[in-house]
Scaffold this active site. Structure first.
Site: not given
Length: 332
Positions: A208, A140
């Site tokens: 998140c 990521e």
């Protein structure tokens, strides 16, 4: 033979299990796994996947058995074939290379990672030095840094912030990897604000919802348990963070891939064992672990619910278009 010779000590077992809720699959992982399943259904094997679709050995092996071929680089995919980009996201250079090779791409990047990519492009265009909080080498992070490689610097700790040298201390922005420790990230952001009072960040947190919720659940779990078992693979960032959070809040904690890795010595003297799973671990692995404990005679199994989740993400546009053309239902 004496009774002492014939008796075998019973394996240690807790009095009860406490299951964290929420746990396991997040919306982004669910979407990514279904993307590969649907691609196999639509196009037939082989379907190529760049990197692991999600960081879980069980999921990857299951999809491999169904015909998914996992590669480290898009250059390994034969020209013209279907390739799926993983939930962790990729840099623009990967998209460009795939175009040159005439690959049929399906982007399963989690929408919450895409949000970070958009923020990186925005801050770069506005002339900011972007401080990305994350773990070096994580896919990521590599994808996000690829959005503006000349404008982004990576930090992992508060000490890294102390060593930062930037072009203009008044033009600094920060972004974060989506799967970090909530508490640790807050400390790093606070240090950034101390060093660079005019630092700006995203309009909403990059970590998140699923990472935040699972860490909140494991904090509560740790307060009520002697031992916390986290189901997840070694390369799963969010699973490793759950182990750290459980330990920080007073419980012994271990990361396991499945029930076969539980050690008897961990269970000695433990009355309550907490169980949770990382965002890329399927519920099947949790139920296998519960069954393993039940086979040992544990009867009390309870759930500790801290928040309800109802987030769903649409499948990638390419999959939805192909399903519509074949008049296939979107839901499995």
């Amino acid at each position: 033979m004496s009774s002492a010779q014939s008796s075998v000590a019973a394996p240690p077992r807790p009095e009860r299990l406490l299951l964290a809720a929420p746990r396991g699959y997040c919306a982004g992982v669910d979407r990514a796994v279904e993307t590969v399943e649907r691609a196999l259904e639509l196009y037939g094997p082989p379907v190529y996947v760049r990197k692991e679709i999600v960081h879980n050995k069980h999921v990857v092996e299951t999809l491999r058995q169904r015909g998914a071929v996992f590669v480290d680089d898009e250059s390994e995919v034969p020209e013209g074939e279907v390739v799926i980009f993983s939930a962790h996201g990729v840099a623009p250079a990967v998209h460009e290379n795939a175009r040159r090779r005439r690959l049929r791409t399906i982007d399963a990047t989690c929408p919450l990672v895409t949000k970070v990519h958009v923020e990186a492009r925005k801050f770069a265009a506005e002339g900011y030095t972007i401080v990305l909080i994350g773990h070096e080498g994580h896919e990521e992070v590599e994808g996000t840094m690829g959005e503006a490689p000349d404008r982004i610097v990576l930090v992992e700790t508060e000490e890294d912030v102390d060593r930062l040298e930037v072009e203009d201390p008044n033009r600094v922005a920060y972004l974060t990897q989506t799967t970090l420790s909530v508490d640790e990230t807050k400390r790093i952001i606070q240090r950034l604000r101390e060093r660079f009072p005019n630092v700006v960040g995203p309009k909403s947190d990059d970590i998140c919802y699923a990472t935040t919720n699972r860490q909140m659940a494991v904090r509560e779990l740790a307060r009520q348990c002697d031992l916390v078992l986290v189901i997840g693979s070694r390369n799963s960032s969010n699973s490793n963070r759950l182990v750290e959070v459980a330990r920080e809040h007073g419980a012994e904690a271990h990361l396991i891939d499945n029930e076969s890795e539980v050690r008897d010595e961990w269970l000695e003297g433990k009355r309550t064992v907490g169980i949770t799973s990382g965002a890329s671990a399927p519920e099947e692995l949790v139920q296998r672990l519960v069954a393993w404990f039940r086979a040992r005679g544990v009867e009390r199994v309870e759930e500790l619910r801290t928040v309800d989740e109802n987030v769903r993400f649409m499948l990638p546009r390419e999959i939805r278009k192909a399903l519509a053309e074949r008049e296939l239902p979107l839901a499995p």
